[in-house]
Design an enzyme around this catalytic site. Structure first.
Site, PDB file in Angstrom:
ATOM      1  CB  CYS A   1      -0.925   0.026   1.214  1.00 23.34           C
ATOM      2  SG  CYS A   1      -2.015  -1.401   1.296  1.00 23.34           S
TER       3      CYS A   1
ATOM      4  NE  ARG B   1      -2.811  -4.539  -2.882  1.00 22.12           N
ATOM      5  CZ  ARG B   1      -2.271  -3.887  -1.855  1.00 22.12           C
ATOM      6  NH1 ARG B   1      -2.391  -2.581  -1.773  1.00 22.12           N
ATOM      7  NH2 ARG B   1      -1.593  -4.526  -0.916  1.00 22.12           N
TER       8      ARG B   1
HETATM    9  C1  BEZ Z   1       0.563  -4.652   1.822  1.00 15.78           C
HETATM   10  O1  BEZ Z   1       1.770  -4.880   1.853  1.00 15.78           O
HETATM   11  O2  BEZ Z   1       0.109  -3.578   1.472  1.00 15.78           O
HETATM   12  C2  BEZ Z   1      -0.371  -5.739   2.240  1.00 15.78           C
HETATM   13  C3  BEZ Z   1      -0.060  -7.039   1.933  1.00 15.78           C
HETATM   14  C4  BEZ Z   1      -0.922  -8.044   2.320  1.00 15.78           C
HETATM   15  C5  BEZ Z   1      -2.062  -7.747   3.028  1.00 15.78           C
HETATM   16  C6  BEZ Z   1      -2.390  -6.427   3.295  1.00 15.78           C
HETATM   17  C7  BEZ Z   1      -1.547  -5.418   2.901  1.00 15.78           C
END
Ligand code: BEZ
Length: 235
Positions: free
Chosen positions: A54, A137
């Site tokens: 993110c 997402r």
């Molecule tokens: C992230 O790195 O943004 C992420 C990865 C897995 C689950 C939730 C967020």
């Protein structure tokens, strides 16, 4: 009887009016999509603040905001986190994170707090097979009349391609403006697809037209210069 106090999970579809909501964001309250009337807007969700994928996405999107602004396209983010988490995360990004040449990145577009999950459920961003507590997402591209024009969903583990989102907005505006369609991997300056001929006579005229290239009667393209396209779609 239906319980009207609980948010109902729904999934807007392409061509639907974008569901309305009011929410608190890092830039104050918003009334969505009404206050965006007259602009394109991308509403997108991310799983959680203070997570690496993110963070890479926010830095990338924020550093491209001017390119979206030139297309009259605003950005609005959302996650199932509270306002103070959002503020702290965005401050950390600005003050501490240097990534792929991006640094001192200030996220100035609104980020919705959605601890109640009401907006996430309204837009089908919560997909329990993937996570019951984090939004996937999701991306909704909404036009100036408040109509959902494109939806894209990615899982938690894969960051989005923001050049593709820019291309989608460019393509939507171009296809609207010139009444054409955009072929695979289209970019401004590439040939566009002219509408399928309604009759044999039109098809024959089209196939014989000098500025059209026809691969068969149902598949004709014509050039539109990059300059013409960019003049029509940018502010
Ligand atoms: C992230 O790195 O943004 C992420 C990865 C897995 C689950 C939730 C967020």
């Amino acid at each position: 009887m239906e319980n009207t106090t609980q948010p109902v999970t729904s999934l807007p579809r392409i061509g639907d009016k974008a569901p309305s909501f009011k929410a608190v964001t890092t830039q104050g309250e918003i009334n969505f999509p009404e206050q965006y009337k007259g602009s394109w807007v991308i509403l997108f969700s991310h799983p959680a603040d203070f997570t690496p994928v993110c963070t890479s996405e926010f830095m990338t999107f924020a550093s491209m905001e001017k390119q979206f602004e030139e297309l009259n396209c605003k950005l609005v983010g959302l996650s199932i986190d509270g306002l103070y988490s959002h503020i702290a995360w965005l401050r950390t990004i600005k003050e501490k994170i240097e990534y792929k040449g991006m640094k001192n990145i200030e996220v100035t577009f609104p980020l919705i707090e959605d601890i109640s999950m009401e907006v996430a459920k309204l837009y089908g961003m919560l997909q329990p097979g993937e996570s019951t507590t984090k939004a996937v997402r999701a991306v909704f591209v909404i036009d100036p009349e408040g109509i959902v024009r494109t939806m894209i969903y990615y899982p938690l583990s894969i960051g989005r391609n923001f050049d593709e989102l820019l291309r989608v907005v460019q393509a939507l505006k171009t296809t609207d403006e010139f009444n054409v369609a955009a072929p695979a991997d289209w970019r401004p300056g590439d040939d566009v697809i002219v509408p399928t001929a309604g009759s044999c006579g039109v098809a024959k005229d089209r196939m014989e037209s000098k500025d059209h290239t026809c691969y068969d009667w149902f598949f004709c393209t014509k050039p539109i210069s990059k300059e013409t396209v960019l003049k029509a779609i940018t502010k």
